[in-house]
Design an enzyme around this catalytic site. Sequence first.
Site, mmCIF file in Angstrom:
data_model
loop_
_atom_site.group_PDB
_atom_site.id
_atom_site.type_symbol
_atom_site.label_atom_id
_atom_site.label_comp_id
_atom_site.label_asym_id
_atom_site.label_seq_id
_atom_site.Cartn_x
_atom_site.Cartn_y
_atom_site.Cartn_z
ATOM 1 N N LYS A 1 55.540 35.225 55.975
ATOM 2 C CA LYS A 1 55.790 35.416 57.552
ATOM 3 C C LYS A 1 54.716 36.057 58.213
ATOM 4 O O LYS A 1 54.285 37.160 57.777
ATOM 5 C CB LYS A 1 57.218 36.209 57.618
ATOM 6 N N ASP B 1 69.843 42.769 64.785
ATOM 7 C CA ASP B 1 69.633 41.438 65.374
ATOM 8 C C ASP B 1 70.406 40.404 64.803
ATOM 9 O O ASP B 1 69.854 39.294 64.611
ATOM 10 C CB ASP B 1 67.987 41.121 65.487
HETATM 11 N N1 LIG Z 1 62.205 33.684 52.904
HETATM 12 C C1 LIG Z 1 62.372 32.491 53.743
HETATM 13 N N2 LIG Z 1 62.563 31.561 53.065
HETATM 14 C C2 LIG Z 1 62.844 30.477 53.486
HETATM 15 N N3 LIG Z 1 62.604 30.264 55.069
HETATM 16 C C3 LIG Z 1 62.574 31.377 55.842
HETATM 17 C C4 LIG Z 1 62.144 32.540 55.131
HETATM 18 N N4 LIG Z 1 62.312 33.439 56.189
HETATM 19 C C5 LIG Z 1 62.301 32.849 57.277
HETATM 20 N N5 LIG Z 1 62.476 31.522 56.968
HETATM 21 C C6 LIG Z 1 62.482 30.556 58.118
HETATM 22 O O1 LIG Z 1 61.842 31.180 59.424
HETATM 23 C C7 LIG Z 1 62.627 31.064 60.400
HETATM 24 C C8 LIG Z 1 62.124 32.450 61.106
HETATM 25 O O2 LIG Z 1 62.299 33.467 60.416
HETATM 26 P P1 LIG Z 1 62.674 34.915 60.922
HETATM 27 O O3 LIG Z 1 64.167 34.458 61.624
HETATM 28 O O4 LIG Z 1 62.740 35.879 59.911
HETATM 29 O O5 LIG Z 1 61.534 35.087 61.990
HETATM 30 P P2 LIG Z 1 61.785 35.359 63.742
HETATM 31 O O6 LIG Z 1 60.855 36.224 63.927
HETATM 32 O O7 LIG Z 1 63.207 35.376 64.224
HETATM 33 O O8 LIG Z 1 61.170 34.055 64.184
HETATM 34 P P3 LIG Z 1 61.667 33.372 65.491
HETATM 35 O O9 LIG Z 1 60.770 33.570 66.508
HETATM 36 O O10 LIG Z 1 61.510 31.728 65.056
HETATM 37 O O11 LIG Z 1 63.156 33.600 65.811
HETATM 38 C C9 LIG Z 1 63.753 31.088 59.654
HETATM 39 O O12 LIG Z 1 65.055 30.851 60.658
HETATM 40 C C10 LIG Z 1 64.044 30.364 58.696
HETATM 41 O O13 LIG Z 1 64.094 29.091 59.004
#
Ligand SMILES: Nc1ncnc2c1ncn2[C@@H]1O[C@H](COP(=O)(O)OP(=O)(O)OP(=O)(O)O)[C@@H](O)[C@H]1O
Length: 286
Positions: free
Chosen positions: A121, A223
């Site tokens: 990430k 969140d």
């Molecule tokens: N460990 C993981 N394995 C697989 N997919 C993941 C994983 N972590 C995150 N994702 C994918 O990435 C997306 C965004 O991750 P996350 O919710 O942690 O970040 P965010 O900062 O909320 O991003 P956004 O700006 O898209 O809301 C998740 O909805 C999922 O689809």
Amino acid sequence: MDPTEKAARLVKVLKDEEWKALLAIERVCLSPGPSTAERIASESGMPIERVEFALKMLNSRNLILRSDSSWVINLLAVEALAIREYVKKNYLEALGPVIAKGKESDVYEVYGSKGEVFALKFFKLGRISFRSVRRKRSVKRSEVKNWIATNYDAAKREFTSLKKLEGHPSFPRVYSYNRNTVLMSYLKGVRLSTRPQVEPGAILDSIIDALRFAYSRGVINGDMSEYNILTDGLNVWLIDWPQSVSKSHPNAFELLRRDVSNILRFFKRVYSVERHLDEVLSYIIH
Ligand SMILES: Nc1ncnc2c1ncn2[C@@H]1O[C@H](COP(=O)(O)OP(=O)(O)OP(=O)(O)O)[C@@H](O)[C@H]1O
Ligand SMILES: [Mg+2]
């Protein structure tokens, strides 16, 4: 080419002196005062002529920008530095496809040397347009510094929180963090917000149990919603923890209440499964 792909490629082509100079620019950028070639030379221990040559190369590769009389690193450099660390520590061998691109982060599938699949990430909070900045006006050093501080901090916070949740299957496992990135287990699931066909009562129970476990470890997400829950129909995973707070935070209970009510509202609306908010909250807390 996607900037992250570009960063991964650069990891293979940059020379030792370019890395050395880049690391020195990063450090100088984060300290007070201008990041001039002279300071970069003293920070890196490289002779000034070599620094000047490295700066020329880094600039031509779009890894650094000029800001008044200072040199600052850009997003491409941050990502290249982070990916290089994972490669050096033998976590990563290759970058895979993007899993999700959002407002606050991009998540990539990445591969380890033994064929392991991870999710990496990259935080991109408060995106400053490093690219348009190049054309329109000079980037402010303070802006870059803030961007770095915010995003490096978000990655560290997410790593620290997930580390506390280790041992429970409903959270991604974290391996490492570096700069604006967190390396975690790859979860093969879809967002609950896509309303997959599931056994809703059992899935909701698993989510509540996971929130209870997190609370027992002193962590409240703050969140939580159907967008931050992944499922494969059988398992659930609660993701996205950079903003989490500890149980002792003054708003801890309010945040927990909001997390739980978001989930209960979703299950009622989409799956017609109802639970009593206060009962669920007291189950989580006790
Ligand atoms: N460990 C993981 N394995 C697989 N997919 C993941 C994983 N972590 C995150 N994702 C994918 O990435 C997306 C965004 O991750 P996350 O919710 O942690 O970040 P965010 O900062 O909320 O991003 P956004 O700006 O898209 O809301 C998740 O909805 C999922 O689809
Ligand atoms: Mg999210």
